[in-house]
Design a protein around this motif. Structure first.
Motif, short mmCIF file in Angstrom:
data_model
loop_
_atom_site.label_atom_id
_atom_site.label_comp_id
_atom_site.label_asym_id
_atom_site.label_seq_id
_atom_site.Cartn_x
_atom_site.Cartn_y
_atom_site.Cartn_z
N VAL A 305 0.85 -1.19 0.00
CA VAL A 305 0.00 0.00 0.00
C VAL A 305 0.88 1.24 0.00
CG1 VAL A 305 -1.72 1.33 1.30
CG2 VAL A 305 -1.87 -1.16 1.24
N VAL A 306 0.58 2.18 -0.91
CA VAL A 306 1.30 3.45 -1.01
C VAL A 306 0.47 4.54 -0.35
CG1 VAL A 306 2.29 5.15 -2.58
CG2 VAL A 306 2.38 2.74 -3.16
N ARG A 307 1.15 5.43 0.39
CA ARG A 307 0.46 6.54 1.03
C ARG A 307 1.28 7.82 0.88
NH1 ARG A 307 -4.76 6.20 1.29
NH2 ARG A 307 -5.66 5.05 3.01
N GLY A 308 0.67 8.94 1.26
CA GLY A 308 1.40 10.20 1.28
C GLY A 308 1.53 10.83 -0.09
N GLY A 309 2.49 11.74 -0.18
CA GLY A 309 2.72 12.43 -1.44
C GLY A 309 3.87 13.40 -1.34
N ARG A 310 4.67 13.41 -2.40
CA ARG A 310 5.78 14.37 -2.54
C ARG A 310 6.71 14.39 -1.33
NH1 ARG A 310 0.94 16.57 -3.99
NH2 ARG A 310 0.64 17.02 -6.18
N PRO A 311 7.31 13.29 -0.90
CA PRO A 311 7.32 11.97 -1.53
C PRO A 311 6.27 11.02 -0.93
CG PRO A 311 8.94 12.02 0.20
CD PRO A 311 8.29 13.39 0.20
N CYS A 312 5.97 9.94 -1.67
CA CYS A 312 5.10 8.88 -1.16
C CYS A 312 5.94 7.86 -0.42
CB CYS A 312 4.36 8.19 -2.31
SG CYS A 312 3.11 9.23 -3.08
N HIS A 313 5.29 7.14 0.47
CA HIS A 313 6.00 6.11 1.23
C HIS A 313 5.20 4.81 1.21
CE1 HIS A 313 3.20 7.83 4.21
NE2 HIS A 313 3.15 6.61 4.71
N ILE A 314 5.85 3.72 1.58
CA ILE A 314 5.19 2.42 1.69
C ILE A 314 4.53 2.35 3.05
CG2 ILE A 314 5.47 -0.07 1.59
CD1 ILE A 314 6.04 1.41 -1.06
N GLN A 315 3.21 2.26 3.05
CA GLN A 315 2.44 2.26 4.29
C GLN A 315 2.30 0.85 4.88
OE1 GLN A 315 1.18 4.72 6.05
NE2 GLN A 315 -0.32 3.74 7.39
N ALA A 316 2.12 -0.14 4.01
CA ALA A 316 1.93 -1.52 4.48
C ALA A 316 2.42 -2.49 3.42
CB ALA A 316 0.46 -1.78 4.81
N VAL A 317 2.89 -3.64 3.87
CA VAL A 317 3.37 -4.69 2.97
C VAL A 317 2.76 -6.01 3.41
CG1 VAL A 317 5.37 -5.91 2.03
CG2 VAL A 317 5.55 -3.48 2.58
N ALA A 324 6.93 -8.19 -0.59
CA ALA A 324 7.75 -8.58 0.55
C ALA A 324 8.88 -9.51 0.11
CB ALA A 324 6.88 -9.27 1.60
N ALA A 325 8.57 -10.41 -0.82
CA ALA A 325 9.59 -11.33 -1.32
C ALA A 325 10.70 -10.59 -2.07
CB ALA A 325 8.95 -12.36 -2.24
N ALA A 326 10.35 -9.43 -2.67
CA ALA A 326 11.35 -8.66 -3.42
C ALA A 326 12.17 -7.74 -2.53
CB ALA A 326 10.64 -7.83 -4.49
N GLY A 327 11.81 -7.66 -1.23
CA GLY A 327 12.59 -6.85 -0.30
C GLY A 327 11.96 -5.52 0.07
N MET A 328 10.69 -5.32 -0.28
CA MET A 328 10.03 -4.07 0.09
C MET A 328 9.74 -4.03 1.58
SD MET A 328 6.56 -2.36 -1.47
CE MET A 328 7.39 -1.84 -2.98
N LYS A 329 9.90 -2.84 2.17
CA LYS A 329 9.67 -2.67 3.60
C LYS A 329 8.82 -1.43 3.84
CE LYS A 329 14.24 -4.62 4.67
NZ LYS A 329 15.56 -4.33 5.28
N VAL A 330 8.13 -1.44 4.96
CA VAL A 330 7.36 -0.27 5.38
C VAL A 330 8.31 0.91 5.60
CG1 VAL A 330 5.96 0.66 7.27
CG2 VAL A 330 5.50 -1.63 6.39
N CYS A 331 7.86 2.12 5.29
CA CYS A 331 8.59 3.38 5.48
C CYS A 331 9.60 3.68 4.37
CB CYS A 331 9.30 3.46 6.84
SG CYS A 331 8.15 3.53 8.23
N GLN A 332 9.73 2.81 3.37
CA GLN A 332 10.57 3.16 2.23
C GLN A 332 9.85 4.23 1.41
OE1 GLN A 332 11.00 -0.71 0.39
NE2 GLN A 332 13.01 -1.06 1.29
#
Length: 370
Positions: A305-317, A324-332
């Motif tokens: 899930v993407v949230r925010g704007g300018r910049p956006c961040h990862i809200q949930a995985v 998750a398998a590709a290495g995505m983490k919350v807060c990136q």
């Protein structure tokens, strides 16, 4: 399809000691169509679902029934089990949709209202402008390839010369997008495409796409694509669609969910400890490192899930999903999507780019150095 996932009508169901993932009960869906005013009565609802079956959008989970029966039988969207046929026609349509979303999301888009012979046209561009943009954005390797793409879009009725007199050329001839991919659509439009005049009568309809110069032996193409108000998609798990804060539209739920086991709870409150600016992310020697993630979507989506704007961040995985398998983490923080720089965009636009792009998603993210 996304609304049905969001409303939990599509889910894993057990029948005769066997579990069938991502399916719905026909009778329940007919009830839903009437309750949500997508169909005035059961007969119309059945006809709508039969249209989807005829065009390989849905099917019986065991393919034992070729007709849609208003009964306690299990059906499934082909996009949820990987059996949706990606013919050349479908690929061209999806490419056109992706380009349209990318163009309308740009601050200085080449799509403009222009006038020719005292007539104003919407969503127009010059052929040479489009060629320049396609090459510049990496959508085509060279001008020849860009012209071939433009001609394919025109032959499939996605773009056209404003007065329908010319094919696509690398020149200052004026063209326009014939389909408005962002217009709200009613499912009942499926029942209005019997006439050969349907396209000219409703140029914005996604249900009336026709090749102008069909290949020998190839029948007219009809497609129902999942753009459905894509601009307000915030959960990038394709089984879920959520509304903007304050949106009163009853079609979308107010809480973003991943709707796929295991369910990952998504707190509407930002997971960031403090706001971060683009300048801070890009400052030389700053405490952030850039990473490239290649995420291959499964039958449901990518799982974040993407949230925010300018910049956006990862809200949930989703811990069990492809991201998750590709290495995505919350807060990136999301730096680019499929090669497009997106630090200046909001989460609705970024979600749109992802949803309308290829199944294999290449993202650059920035994360804090521990």
């Amino acid at each position: 399809r996304l609304r049905l996932h969001d409303g939990k009508l599509i889910k894993d169901r057990r029948y005769h000691l066997r579990t069938y993932p991502n399916c719905f009960v026909a009778k329940e869906l007919t009830d839903w169509l009437i309750d949500h005013k997508e169909a005035p009565d059961r007969e119309t609802g059945i006809r709508l679902m039969q249209k989807l079956m005829d065009h390989y959008i849905i099917h019986h989970v065991c393919d034992e029934h070729l007709d849609y029966k208003d009964a306690k039988l299990l059906y499934r969207f082909r996009k949820d089990d990987g059996t949706f046929p990606l013919s050349k026609d479908v690929k061209v349509f999806m490419r056109g949709q992706s380009l349209y979303e990318k163009l309308v999301s740009m601050e200085e888009s080449i799509l403009k209202v222009r006038e020719e012979n005292s007539v104003k046209y919407q969503r127009t561009f010059l052929g040479c402008e489009m060629i320049d943009w396609l090459v510049q954005e990496g959508e085509a390797e060279n001008r020849k390839e860009a012209v071939e793409l433009g001609r394919a879009l025109l032959e499939h009725g996605i773009i056209q010369h404003v007065s329908n007199r010319h094919h696509f050329f690398d020149s200052d001839i004026l063209y326009q997008f014939w389909i408005n991919f962002r217009r709200r659509r009613r499912l009942t439009e499926l029942l209005n495409e019997n006439s050969s005049r349907a396209l000219s009568e409703s140029p914005d309809s996604p249900f009336c796409l026709r090749k102008l110069n069909p290949d020998p032996g190839n029948t007219s193409f009809l497609s129902v694509q999942t753009n459905k108000e894509i601009k307000i998609v915030s959960a990038v798990r394709r089984s879920s669609i959520t509304s903007l804060a304050g949106n009163s539209n009853a079609y979308f739920s107010a809480t973003p969910t991943l709707v796929f086991p295991p369910v990952a709870e998504c707190n509407p409150k930002s997971v960031l400890k403090r706001p971060v600016t683009n300048e801070e992310l890009l400052s030389p020697g700053g405490p952030y490192v850039k990473k490239t993630l290649t995420i291959v979507g499964d039958a449901v989506g990518w799982g974040f899930v993407v949230r925010g704007g300018r910049p956006c961040h990862i809200q949930a995985v989703d811990p069990g999903g492809p991201a998750a398998a590709a290495g995505m983490k919350v807060c990136q923080f999301v730096f680019s999507v499929n090669g497009m720089y997106v630090l200046h965009l909001d989460y609705q636009t970024i979600s749109s780019l992802i949803m309308t792009g290829p199944r294999t998603l290449v993202m650059e993210v920035m994360e804090a150095i521990e």
